[in-house]
Scaffold this motif. Structure first.
Motif, PDB file in Angstrom:
ATOM      1  N   ARG A   1       1.993   7.597   7.768  1.00 55.50           N
ATOM      2  CA  ARG A   1       1.151   7.199   8.902  1.00 55.50           C
ATOM      3  C   ARG A   1       0.208   6.067   8.532  1.00 55.50           C
ATOM      4  O   ARG A   1       0.000   5.140   9.312  1.00 55.50           O
ATOM      5  CB  ARG A   1       0.358   8.398   9.425  1.00 55.50           C
TER       6      ARG A   1
ATOM      7  N   THR B   1      -7.352   3.127   2.683  1.00 56.46           N
ATOM      8  CA  THR B   1      -8.613   3.248   3.394  1.00 56.46           C
ATOM      9  C   THR B   1      -8.645   4.480   4.285  1.00 56.46           C
ATOM     10  O   THR B   1      -9.671   4.836   4.796  1.00 56.46           O
ATOM     11  CB  THR B   1      -8.844   2.005   4.262  1.00 56.46           C
ATOM     12  N   PHE B   2      -7.496   5.125   4.475  1.00 53.02           N
ATOM     13  CA  PHE B   2      -7.455   6.305   5.336  1.00 53.02           C
ATOM     14  C   PHE B   2      -7.088   7.519   4.496  1.00 53.02           C
ATOM     15  O   PHE B   2      -5.944   7.976   4.548  1.00 53.02           O
ATOM     16  CB  PHE B   2      -6.441   6.109   6.459  1.00 53.02           C
ATOM     17  N   PRO B   3      -8.039   8.072   3.751  1.00 50.77           N
ATOM     18  CA  PRO B   3      -7.688   9.111   2.782  1.00 50.77           C
ATOM     19  C   PRO B   3      -7.053  10.343   3.404  1.00 50.77           C
ATOM     20  O   PRO B   3      -6.271  11.022   2.751  1.00 50.77           O
ATOM     21  CB  PRO B   3      -9.028   9.457   2.120  1.00 50.77           C
ATOM     22  N   LEU B   4      -7.391  10.636   4.670  1.00 51.59           N
ATOM     23  CA  LEU B   4      -6.885  11.883   5.239  1.00 51.59           C
ATOM     24  C   LEU B   4      -5.629  11.680   6.086  1.00 51.59           C
ATOM     25  O   LEU B   4      -5.216  12.554   6.822  1.00 51.59           O
ATOM     26  CB  LEU B   4      -7.985  12.564   6.056  1.00 51.59           C
ATOM     27  N   MET B   5      -5.046  10.507   5.953  1.00 50.14           N
ATOM     28  CA  MET B   5      -3.783  10.274   6.669  1.00 50.14           C
ATOM     29  C   MET B   5      -2.622  10.383   5.693  1.00 50.14           C
ATOM     30  O   MET B   5      -2.775  10.162   4.495  1.00 50.14           O
ATOM     31  CB  MET B   5      -3.783   8.883   7.297  1.00 50.14           C
TER      32      MET B   5
ATOM     33  N   PHE C   1       1.813   2.595   8.351  1.00 48.67           N
ATOM     34  CA  PHE C   1       2.198   1.941   9.599  1.00 48.67           C
ATOM     35  C   PHE C   1       1.072   1.899  10.625  1.00 48.67           C
ATOM     36  O   PHE C   1       1.339   1.706  11.811  1.00 48.67           O
ATOM     37  CB  PHE C   1       3.426   2.634  10.199  1.00 48.67           C
ATOM     38  N   VAL C   2      -0.185   2.089  10.199  1.00 53.32           N
ATOM     39  CA  VAL C   2      -1.290   2.042  11.159  1.00 53.32           C
ATOM     40  C   VAL C   2      -1.234   0.757  11.978  1.00 53.32           C
ATOM     41  O   VAL C   2      -1.175  -0.340  11.427  1.00 53.32           O
ATOM     42  CB  VAL C   2      -2.649   2.156  10.435  1.00 53.32           C
ATOM     43  N   GLY C   3      -1.210   0.916  13.296  1.00 52.40           N
ATOM     44  CA  GLY C   3      -1.211  -0.247  14.173  1.00 52.40           C
ATOM     45  C   GLY C   3       0.177  -0.762  14.513  1.00 52.40           C
ATOM     46  O   GLY C   3       0.337  -1.484  15.496  1.00 52.40           O
TER      47      GLY C   3
ATOM     48  N   GLY D   1      -5.369  10.314   0.302  1.00 50.72           N
ATOM     49  CA  GLY D   1      -6.490  10.711  -0.533  1.00 50.72           C
ATOM     50  C   GLY D   1      -6.084  11.534  -1.750  1.00 50.72           C
ATOM     51  O   GLY D   1      -6.863  11.704  -2.675  1.00 50.72           O
TER      52      GLY D   1
ATOM     53  N   GLU E   1       3.136   1.440  14.418  1.00 51.41           N
ATOM     54  CA  GLU E   1       3.899   2.664  14.247  1.00 51.41           C
ATOM     55  C   GLU E   1       5.344   2.508  14.743  1.00 51.41           C
ATOM     56  O   GLU E   1       5.567   2.040  15.864  1.00 51.41           O
ATOM     57  CB  GLU E   1       3.227   3.821  15.003  1.00 51.41           C
TER      58      GLU E   1
ATOM     59  N   THR F   1       8.714   3.791  16.406  1.00 46.98           N
ATOM     60  CA  THR F   1       8.917   4.843  17.406  1.00 46.98           C
ATOM     61  C   THR F   1      10.408   5.078  17.615  1.00 46.98           C
ATOM     62  O   THR F   1      11.248   4.271  17.226  1.00 46.98           O
ATOM     63  CB  THR F   1       8.314   4.452  18.763  1.00 46.98           C
TER      64      THR F   1
ATOM     65  N   PRO G   1     -10.601 -11.688  10.438  1.00 48.59           N
ATOM     66  CA  PRO G   1      -9.629 -11.065   9.525  1.00 48.59           C
ATOM     67  C   PRO G   1      -8.234 -11.027  10.152  1.00 48.59           C
ATOM     68  O   PRO G   1      -7.226 -11.162   9.447  1.00 48.59           O
ATOM     69  CB  PRO G   1     -10.178  -9.653   9.333  1.00 48.59           C
ATOM     70  N   ARG G   2      -8.198 -10.848  11.473  1.00 49.41           N
ATOM     71  CA  ARG G   2      -6.918 -10.874  12.167  1.00 49.41           C
ATOM     72  C   ARG G   2      -6.199 -12.197  11.946  1.00 49.41           C
ATOM     73  O   ARG G   2      -5.015 -12.234  11.610  1.00 49.41           O
ATOM     74  CB  ARG G   2      -7.166 -10.729  13.660  1.00 49.41           C
TER      75      ARG G   2
ATOM     76  N   ARG H   1       2.261  -2.131   1.012  1.00 51.45           N
ATOM     77  CA  ARG H   1       2.128  -2.251   2.463  1.00 51.45           C
ATOM     78  C   ARG H   1       1.943  -3.708   2.870  1.00 51.45           C
ATOM     79  O   ARG H   1       2.615  -4.215   3.758  1.00 51.45           O
ATOM     80  CB  ARG H   1       0.917  -1.422   2.918  1.00 51.45           C
TER      81      ARG H   1
END
Ligand SMILES: Nc1ncnc2c1ncn2[C@@H]1O[C@H](COP(=O)(O)OP(=O)(O)O)[C@@H](O)[C@H]1O
Ligand SMILES: [Mg+2]
Lengths: 335, 263
Positions: free
Chosen positions: B99, B91-95, B102-104, B146, B106, B108, B74-75, B160
């Protein structure tokens, strides 16, 4: 977009439940035990308990946020203590060799745990249940084989004593409290401010998507297992130096106690949600309950009841707050 | 219009003794929506997993920009600009929106070991990216993913992918779990992605949704391309007929009626 502080905003944070739980517990013991447990001597008693638990609970909590679990910490505490005592007490080698050996075994067991978890499909609960028993067996077997005893004495002097196992500030507070506060600050930085913290949450949210997004999930999992096993060995090592002896048993209580601290602290058992500050509050709450009971007229056996009720209450409260956070949508024009 | 960005040439896939895909040849071009239609079990998901590097073809060639280009992971696929958005989008409901966006990678601020995650910038970029796709209701990057509606989550995931340079967008049944209004939302975003020159592979078994955005259609039956045609070459009834692979017209009528009621 606003960064104004509102009650709603605070309640949606992962540590909201833990903070409220802590306040409730403090009020409870202030009423039934008077204010003694908030005076220096009283505070030292629960701060010491919190510090030893907290140093283990935070890395364990990070593992849980990332979707894993490590119960082998229960064996790593006596392992760390016994390694130090056997090497530097029984064999009389320099204390630093004992210190590094204890930490080194922590790293080793963490690597084994992490490797087994990422290479097999076995859940980490089972993997670390296995290493819990394996390490317990090694500690007991080797200690009896080497020393013909289940308790080994250790005398430490000099800087190692001062750094790892002494009392500070008038002789009641363990130096571990300083370690705990320092480590907590470091963890807060790494988890909530450095970009890497995001990776832990992403892994717990969805490991495959996290990996596809380029996060080195396997390396991170290994690191977290190393961190928890080494932290537990560190606590054991420090206790051996503090109490001048090590026992093969004990340490199992760290398993449940740290999981309680983590869960009361607002970490979601299935991963992806939680905070270091929450775990910090959860740890203090746990320590206050177990130690505060001595300042009341209640028999200390009741503290388990309080912890049980607290755990359920905290989980329910955390669920509610998480739902609030999920359903939160700012109203246009409101605050 | 242009040359295909992504093409499959005579791709076969079997899992052990089970042959799932037979001789698939398909092309996706920039600014074009390819609709992959087919009943449950036809092999649509397997096909897109080959396009996104999750599975390797048992035989056949994947071409990117006309050059044979295996996608071992997949990469590798995402490095080629192939992005997959799954049914439930975020895919990250609680983020938080910022955040998770920009997973991976991020953003700064600060220097050296004291680099800290730049929440304000992440939120601002993420919110801007979704709003440019017409989802103006998302205006706070601190909200949790979420808490978004299904359509908004899909939109966020698509925004994204586009933001990070996707050229091929693969959408696996993005509208299947959505209500009418939400589905319209997603279809509008598919059109927007197409307008920006992305190649879109849109998987669905809802003919209405396919016809609303598709330029090119491929119907998959039991792992083979049973029909391959352009917009306007077939009517909805004919497409439905094809998908069902020979079911009686009467039952098809009923099915269409119910689908129309749904859509
Ligand atoms: N990993 C696998 N191993 C064996 N068979 C599989 C695997 N993945 C899919 N299949 C089979 O391939 C067929 C097509 O599945 P799928 O691609 O999911 O269809 P669709 O997405 O069109 O519903 C099904 O019969 C399924 O059982
Ligand atoms: Mg499918």
């Amino acid at each position: 977009m606003s960064s104004t502080i509102s009650i709603g905003g605070l309640l949606r944070r992962p540590e909201a439940g833990a903070a409220l739980g802590l306040v409730a517990v403090l009020i409870f013991f202030a009423i039934f035990g008077g204010m003694t447990f908030l005076k220096p001597a009283g505070m030292a008693s629960w701060l010491n308990v919190a510090a030893n638990l907290g140093v283990i609970a935070i890395p364990l909590g990070l593992l849980m946020i990332s979707g894993e679990l490590d119960i082998s910490v229960g064996a790593m505490v006596p392992f760390g203590a016994m390694t130090t005592a056997v090497i530097s007490g029984h064999y009389g080698m320099p204390i630093w060799i004992g210190v590094f050996a204890a930490l080194g075994f922590g790293v080793l067991v963490g690597l084994i745990n992490g490797f087994l978890v990422i290479r097999t499909a076995v859940p980490s609960l089972i993997v670390t249940l296995g290493s819990l028993f394996a390490v317990q067996g090694i500690v007991l077997g080797l200690t009896v084989l080497i020393t013909k005893s289940t308790s080994v004495a250790l005398a430490t002097e000099g800087p190692a004593k001062a750094i790892f196992g002494d009392f500070v500030m008038g002789g009641q507070l363990q130096v571990m409290v300083l370690w705990w506060l320092g480590l907590t600050a470091l963890y807060i930085f790494f988890v909530h401010f450095s970009p890497f913290g995001n990776w832990i949450f992403a892994m717990g949210g969805d490991k495959i998507s996290a990996r596809n997004a380029g996060i080195p999930t396997e390396r991170l999992t290994m690191m977290l297992f190393v961190l928890s096993a080494t932290s537990a060995a560190f606590v054991g090592m420090c206790q051996a130096i503090l109490y001048n002896s090590a026992q093969v048993a004990g340490g199992q209580s760290f398993i449940f106690n740290s999981i309680i601290a983590v869960v009361v602290g607002g970490v979601l058992l299935t991963g992806g949600f939680g905070s270091v500050v929450g775990i910090f509050f959860g740890t203090i709450t746990f320590a206050v309950v177990t130690q505060g009971i001595y300042y009341t007229d209640f028999d200390r056996n009741w503290s388990s009841l309080i912890i049980g009720v607290l755990l359920l209450g905290a989980v329910l409260m955390n669920n509610t707050f998480r739902k609030m956070a999920l359903s939160y949508a700012p109203k246009k024009g409101g605050k | 219009m242009s040359n295909p960005i992504l093409a499959l040439r005579a791709v076969n896939k079997s899992f052990g003794p089970i042959d799932v895909l037979h001789d698939i040849t398909l092309e996706v071009k920039a600014g074009e929506v390819l609709c992959l239609l087919g009943d449950n079990g036809a092999g649509k998901s397997t096909l897109i997993k080959i396009m996104s590097g999750v599975h390797q073809p048992s035989s056949g060639v994947i071409e990117i920009d006309g050059v044979a280009c295996p996608l071992p992971s997949p990469r590798a696929a995402s490095e080629q600009g192939i992005a997959t958005v799954h049914q439930f989008g975020g895919t990250f409901p609680l983020m938080s929106i910022g955040r998770s966006f920009f997973v991976g990678v991020e953003p700064t601020k600060g220097w050296g070991p004291f680099k800290v995650y730049d929440r304000r910038r992440a939120n601002a970029i993420a919110v801007k990216a979704v709003q440019e796709f017409g989802i103006t209701r998302i205006d706070d990057g601190d909200r949790l993913v979420g808490g978004l509606s299904g359509g908004e989550r899909q939109s966020l995931a698509i925004a994204r992918a586009v933001h990070f340079g996707a050229r091929v967008l693969i959408l696996d049944e993005p509208t299947a779990a959505l209500g009418v209004k939400q589905a319209t939302h997603v279809l509008r975003i598919v059109n927007e992605a197409k307008r920006r020159g992305l190649a879109v592979v849109f998987i669905t078994h809802q003919v209405m949704h396919a016809m609303a955005v598709g330029d090119h259609f491929a119907v998959l039956i039991r792992g083979a391309v049973a029909a391959d045609f352009k917009k306007g070459e077939k009517t909805r009834e004919e497409i439905t007929d094809l998908m069902a692979g020979g079911a009686s017209m009467a039952s098809l009528e009923a099915e269409i009626e119910s689908q129309m009621a749904q859509a």
